[in-house]
Structure formats: structure tokens, C-alpha cells
Design a protein around this motif. Structure first.
Motif, short mmCIF file in Angstrom:
data_model
loop_
_atom_site.label_atom_id
_atom_site.label_comp_id
_atom_site.label_asym_id
_atom_site.label_seq_id
_atom_site.Cartn_x
_atom_site.Cartn_y
_atom_site.Cartn_z
N PHE A 204 0.58 -21.90 37.29
CA PHE A 204 -0.49 -22.22 37.41
C PHE A 204 -0.69 -23.61 36.55
O PHE A 204 -0.65 -24.73 36.14
CB PHE A 204 -1.75 -21.08 36.49
N ALA A 205 -0.43 -22.92 35.13
CA ALA A 205 0.12 -24.51 33.61
C ALA A 205 1.26 -25.19 34.22
O ALA A 205 0.86 -26.06 33.70
CB ALA A 205 0.54 -23.32 32.40
N GLY A 206 2.11 -24.78 34.66
CA GLY A 206 3.15 -25.82 35.27
C GLY A 206 2.53 -26.80 35.81
O GLY A 206 2.99 -28.50 35.54
N SER A 207 2.35 -26.66 37.49
CA SER A 207 1.97 -26.86 38.26
C SER A 207 0.64 -28.05 38.18
O SER A 207 0.12 -29.03 37.73
CB SER A 207 0.80 -26.39 38.71
N LEU A 208 -0.30 -27.24 36.52
CA LEU A 208 -1.16 -27.94 36.33
C LEU A 208 -1.09 -28.84 35.81
O LEU A 208 -1.69 -30.70 35.84
CB LEU A 208 -2.78 -27.55 35.90
N VAL A 209 -0.40 -28.87 34.52
CA VAL A 209 0.20 -30.48 33.67
C VAL A 209 0.94 -30.80 34.94
O VAL A 209 0.94 -32.08 34.59
CB VAL A 209 1.26 -29.17 32.27
N GLY A 210 1.55 -30.32 35.14
CA GLY A 210 3.23 -31.64 36.11
C GLY A 210 2.17 -32.02 36.82
O GLY A 210 2.75 -33.79 37.28
N SER A 211 0.94 -31.95 37.26
CA SER A 211 0.23 -32.89 38.09
C SER A 211 -0.72 -33.98 37.40
O SER A 211 -0.46 -35.01 37.96
CB SER A 211 -1.02 -31.66 38.81
N PRO A 233 11.19 -28.46 33.37
CA PRO A 233 10.35 -28.66 32.22
C PRO A 233 8.61 -28.51 32.37
O PRO A 233 8.08 -27.48 31.02
CB PRO A 233 10.07 -30.27 32.03
N PHE A 234 8.12 -28.50 33.28
CA PHE A 234 7.19 -28.11 33.25
C PHE A 234 6.55 -26.62 32.99
O PHE A 234 5.81 -25.85 32.19
CB PHE A 234 5.75 -28.73 35.00
N LEU A 235 7.79 -25.76 34.00
CA LEU A 235 7.68 -24.89 33.83
C LEU A 235 7.58 -24.35 32.34
O LEU A 235 7.59 -22.82 32.16
CB LEU A 235 8.79 -24.19 34.82
N ALA A 236 9.26 -25.16 31.68
CA ALA A 236 9.34 -24.37 30.67
C ALA A 236 7.73 -24.78 29.50
O ALA A 236 8.52 -23.51 28.71
CB ALA A 236 10.28 -25.29 30.35
N PHE A 237 7.68 -25.03 30.38
CA PHE A 237 6.14 -25.44 29.06
C PHE A 237 4.89 -24.34 29.60
O PHE A 237 4.30 -23.81 28.23
CB PHE A 237 5.18 -26.81 29.67
N GLY A 238 4.81 -24.09 30.89
CA GLY A 238 4.11 -22.56 31.04
C GLY A 238 4.36 -21.81 30.10
O GLY A 238 3.90 -20.51 29.42
N ALA A 239 6.11 -21.55 29.98
CA ALA A 239 6.51 -19.63 29.55
C ALA A 239 6.51 -20.21 28.31
O ALA A 239 5.66 -19.30 27.69
CB ALA A 239 8.06 -20.37 29.86
N ILE A 240 6.58 -21.07 27.20
CA ILE A 240 6.45 -21.36 26.09
C ILE A 240 4.89 -20.97 25.31
O ILE A 240 4.60 -20.30 24.41
CB ILE A 240 6.96 -22.88 25.66
N LEU A 241 3.98 -21.93 26.80
CA LEU A 241 2.66 -21.58 26.29
C LEU A 241 2.00 -19.81 26.69
O LEU A 241 0.98 -19.67 25.53
CB LEU A 241 1.52 -22.17 27.19
N TYR A 242 2.51 -19.27 27.78
CA TYR A 242 2.41 -17.91 27.82
C TYR A 242 3.01 -17.12 26.25
O TYR A 242 2.19 -16.29 25.89
CB TYR A 242 3.05 -17.88 28.84
N ILE A 243 3.93 -17.48 25.82
CA ILE A 243 4.61 -16.95 24.62
C ILE A 243 3.34 -16.66 23.53
O ILE A 243 3.31 -16.17 22.88
CB ILE A 243 5.45 -17.29 24.42
#
Length: 259
Positions: A204-211, A233-243
Motif C-alpha cells: 500500500f505505502a509503496g503503491s501510494l508513494v509510487g503513484s 525503490p518504493f517497496l524499499a521505502f514502504g519496508a523502511i517506513l514499516y520498520i
């Protein structure tokens, strides 16, 4: 107090040193070159870089961003990767302290940094990072009580399976390949390290930011909707945000939804 400060400084320096190694990976892995041999060399003149010219961050400043031998400009990306990884290591240490979780997530986040820059440059996520990453994440789950091997295993299956299903459905409907296998393996690696609960958040976070970024770039460049943007890169952002904030954001969202 001074002991804690020394540990935080050590955490930053450790991250920066790993970042220096990541620069080697980012440059060599897409070219199929060894990350061990030969020793680091100037890409412009081929001169071997001396140890005192290879100190993370400091050497770039002392050399004023230029090769000592040929005076060619050193890419600003080198200190950027070192600084970024150092700050990630510092943030992880401040959150988790000197624990196994800190070291495991430092390995994970460092892999994400390398993947991000490689994907941005080449639209490629190397299997040599993601596939061993799945194994390392699953192995680490046996030593991290908050993760657990079953949570990690389901994360691998859900992470890889969800994107595989999306890619298959997209190809079935459009007759075009819309998502590379690298993204599928990357999300499986994320599930291995963070567990299955992280997977929906990351998507969700990666798709939102990527969009948001994709639409902004298309409007700025006046593209017709066919702009190719790497998803890694957006998936990576989502993973770090989740952490760092995943549970708080999920809790906030659920509270908003049920009011």
C-alpha cells in the motif's frame, strides 16, 4: 551516558562503512563483476584507490570530490550512499539498541539501499541480493522472538505470491508484462525479514508513494502515461517506513476507520 554516545557513534560509522561496500555492489553487480576483486579503482583513470582515500565520507571531503590521481570528479552518490546507510544504522540503533534485531535489520536495510540505487540506474533487482536475502531473513526468524519462523514463512509466500498474482493478472488482461520478477522476489525477501503483516502495508505505502511520484513526473515531463518507473525503490521505502512507523500508522488508520 558517554558509553551510550560511543555506541551510537559506532552504529553510524558501522552503517557508513557498510555503505562504502554497498557502493561497490551498486557499481559492479549490474555489470556482472566480482565485488571482491579487483580492489577499488577510479572509474576514470583506473588507478587503485589507496586505503586512506577510501574512508567513508571523510575521504570525499578531503579530496574535494576528485580523484587524487587524475582529478576526475567523484560521483556525489558515493558519499550519499554512505551517509544514508549511516543514518539508517543510527536510527535502527536508537530504536532497537544493541540487540540481534538491530544487526538483522541493518543487514536488511543495507540490502534495500543497494537494491534501490541499482533499480534506479538499471531497472534491475539482482537475484544475488534478493534470493540470499530470503534465506537470511528466514534463518534469522528462528532467533527473533517477535518474528518467528512461521510468520516469516507466511511472509515469504504472501509477499512473493501477491505480486506474482498481480503480475499474472495484469499480463492476462493486457498481454503485456507489467512487473518484473525482481519485484516479486524483493517482496518475498521483505516478508522473510518482517513477517506477513508487513506485506500489505509495504504494498500500500509503496503503491501510494509510487503513484504520487509517477503522476507528478508524467505531468512535469508531459508524458502520455507510458513512463517506466522502477517499483523496487518504493517497496524499499514502504519496508523502511514499516520498520519505524508501521504499527503506529496502522493503529492510527484503524482508529480513524472505526470512529
Amino acid at each position: 551516558m558517554s558509553y551510550w554516545i560511543l555506541l551510537t557513534v559506532f552504529a553510524f560509522l558501522l552503517g557508513a562503512v557498510i555503505g562504502s561496500f554497498l557502493n561497490v555492489c551498486i557499481h559492479r553487480l549490474p555489470l556482472g563483476e566480482s565485488i571482491v576483486f579487483p580492489a577499488s579503482r577510479c572509474p576514470a583513470c583506473g588507478t587503485k584507490i589507496r586505503p586512506w582515500d577510501n574512508i567513508p565520507l571523510l575521504s570525499f571531503l578531503l579530496l574535494r570530490g576528485k580523484c587524487r590521481a587524475c582529478k576526475a570528479a567523484i560521483s556525489f552518490r558515493y558519499p550519499l550512499v554512505e551517509l544514508l546507510n549511516g543514518l539508517l544504522a543510527l536510527a535502527l540503533f536508537l530504536k532497537f539498541g544493541p540487540t540481534a534485531t538491530f544487526f538483522v535489520l541493518l543487514v536488511f536495510c543495507s540490502a534495500l539501499v543497494a537494491i534501490t540505487f541499482i533499480d534506479l540506474d538499471h531497472q534491475l533487482i539482482p537475484d544475488v541480493i534478493s534470493l540470499p536475502g530470503i534465506v537470511v531473513g528466514f534463518a534469522a526468524s528462528f532467533f527473533l522472538p517477535w518474528l518467528g519462523w512461521l510468520n516469516s514463512l507466511i511472509g515469504i509466500l504472501l509477499g512473493g505470491g501477491s505480486l506474482l498474482a498481480v503480475a499474472y493478472l495484469y499480463q492476462l488482461l493486457t498481454k503485456k508484462e507489467g512487473m518484473g520478477g525482481g519485484d516479486i522476489k524483493l517482496l518475498a525477501m521483505m516478508g522473510a525479514f518482517l513477517g506477513w503483516r508487513a506485506v500489505p502495508f509495504i504494498i500500500f505505502a509503496g503503491s501510494l508513494v509510487g503513484s504520487i511520484i509517477g503522476v507528478t513526473l508524467m505531468l512535469a515531463q508531459k508524458k502520455d502515461g507510458k513512463l517506466a518507473i522502477p517499483f523496487g525503490p518504493f517497496l524499499a521505502f514502504g519496508a523502511i517506513l514499516y520498520i519505524f512507523y508501521g504499527r503506529q500508522l496502522i493503529h492510527w488508520y484503524l482508529n480513524i476507520g472505526f470512529r
